[in-house]
Design a protein around this motif. Structure first.
Motif, PDB file in Angstrom:
ATOM      1  N   HIS A  63       0.842  -1.199   0.000  1.00 29.93           N
ATOM      2  CA  HIS A  63       0.000   0.000   0.000  1.00 29.93           C
ATOM      3  C   HIS A  63       0.876   1.247   0.000  1.00 29.93           C
ATOM      4  O   HIS A  63       1.635   1.484   0.944  1.00 29.93           O
ATOM      5  N   GLU A 118       0.387  -0.499  -4.697  1.00 28.65           N
ATOM      6  CA  GLU A 118      -0.718   0.439  -4.925  1.00 28.65           C
ATOM      7  C   GLU A 118      -0.156   1.822  -4.673  1.00 28.65           C
ATOM      8  O   GLU A 118       0.481   2.078  -3.639  1.00 28.65           O
ATOM      9  N   ASP A 136      -0.779   6.233  -5.263  1.00 32.27           N
ATOM     10  CA  ASP A 136      -1.754   7.299  -5.538  1.00 32.27           C
ATOM     11  C   ASP A 136      -1.165   8.331  -6.504  1.00 32.27           C
ATOM     12  O   ASP A 136      -0.015   8.745  -6.349  1.00 32.27           O
ATOM     13  N   GLU A 149      -3.942   4.292  -8.200  1.00 30.55           N
ATOM     14  CA  GLU A 149      -5.201   4.861  -7.719  1.00 30.55           C
ATOM     15  C   GLU A 149      -5.248   6.333  -8.103  1.00 30.55           C
ATOM     16  O   GLU A 149      -4.424   7.137  -7.640  1.00 30.55           O
ATOM     17  N   LYS A 169      -6.397   9.737  -7.592  1.00 26.78           N
ATOM     18  CA  LYS A 169      -7.026  10.613  -6.603  1.00 26.78           C
ATOM     19  C   LYS A 169      -7.469  11.865  -7.355  1.00 26.78           C
ATOM     20  O   LYS A 169      -6.628  12.735  -7.660  1.00 26.78           O
TER      21      LYS A 169
HETATM   22 MG    MG Z   1      -4.505   4.721  -2.277  1.00 28.90          MG
END
Ligand code: MG
Ligand code: G3P
Length: 275
Positions: free
Chosen positions: A36, A63, A65, A138, A140
């Motif tokens: 993460h 993962e 962002d 991901e 955002k």
């Molecule tokens: Mg995230």
């Protein structure tokens, strides 16, 4: 009604229209243990150090962002402002790459990382390709900037890199952004991300045709997991205890996003699990 319970026929029909090649509906698109934001137990989140440290510890997927700054730069950050660096009043929409490049993204974490620069999306993609990592990117969506512009910019950047399709999965809490992405690409792997599994199936889900559902482990019930796992591989964030990891796997959850994905107790769960 849980996600997908009233949608499978439409979903499958949609798949056959939009993606004849994606026949692996129930295959796991990612492994069970995902780093993460890289490996933030050992290095500052969402940085080069975090990604490289994850790779060095044998983590296969991370993962990460990504969001947009005021000049259109795609920066690897979790927030639409500089709160992580003690400047919560500075919003990304008001700054650009030159300001972002001067930020020390490491010393808040540990003085050993003083001077760690922020990453931008092209650098991240170079890193994951170079380390043969799978990437759950991901998006955002920065609430201060047009959503569609952000999705298009991310997609354009991804298109400039030769990243293996199976090594890339895009997720976002913003369902409209995922719709935009699916319009741009009928084959790219998408994960639908929600804090809580909604009672009603989101109307956009059939069109998005996700390969996985991602949700907050804090809100997931065993009953929801049992129903969802029949339709989608399910991934939970953020799970840092081996006990919780084992429980989720026993519920049929496919995998977790973990801040300490290198830890022996987390890895041991996998060796004792049949999932
Ligand atoms: Mg995230
Ligand atoms: O993508 C899973 C997880 O990272 C979503 O929450 O706030 O940690 O980005 P957050």
């Amino acid at each position: 009604m849980l996600i997908g319970l009233n949608a499978p026929k439409h979903f499958v029909k949609n798949l056959s229209i939009h993606n004849n090649e994606r026949t692996h509906l129930m295959n796991k698109p990612m492994p069970s243990l995902i780093g993460h934001r890289g490996l933030p137990d050992l290095a500052p989140e969402n940085t080069k150090s975090s990604v490289v440290t994850a790779a060095k510890h044998g983590i296969r997927w991370v993962e990460i962002d990504v969001t947009m700054a005021g000049d259109g730069s795609l920066v690897i950050m979790h927030d639409p402002d500089l709160r992580l660096f003690g400047q919560a009043e500075t919003r990304l929409v008001d700054i650009g790459k030159s300001e972002l490049s001067s930020i020390d993204a490491g010393s808040w974490f540990d003085s050993n990382f003083t001077g760690e620069p922020l990453l931008f999306l092209p650098e991240l993609l170079d890193l994951v390709i170079g380390h043969n990592l799978g990437l759950n990117l991901e998006i955002k969506i920065n609430p201060d900037i047009d959503m569609s512009l952000q999705v298009k910019a991310v997609y354009q950047c991804l298109s400039d890199f030769h990243i293996t399709a199976e090594n890339l999965l895009i997720s976002s809490f913003d369902m409209a952004a995922l719709v935009e992405l699916r319009k741009l690409d009928q084959n790219i792997q998408i994960g639908a991300l929600a804090q809580k599994i909604p009672d009603q199936t989101p109307s956009e889900l059939a069109f998005i045709a996700p390969v996985s559902i991602h949700c907050d482990q804090e809100h997931l019930t065993q009953e929801q997991a049992a129903q969802l796992k029949e339709q989608y591989p399910l991934y939970c964030y953020t799970v840092n205890s081996a006990e919780k990891f084992a429980q989720l796997l026993s519920w049929g959850v496919s995998g977790i996003f973990c801040d300490r994905a290198h830890a022996e107790d987390m890895i041991a769960v996998l060796t004792h699990s049949s999932n």
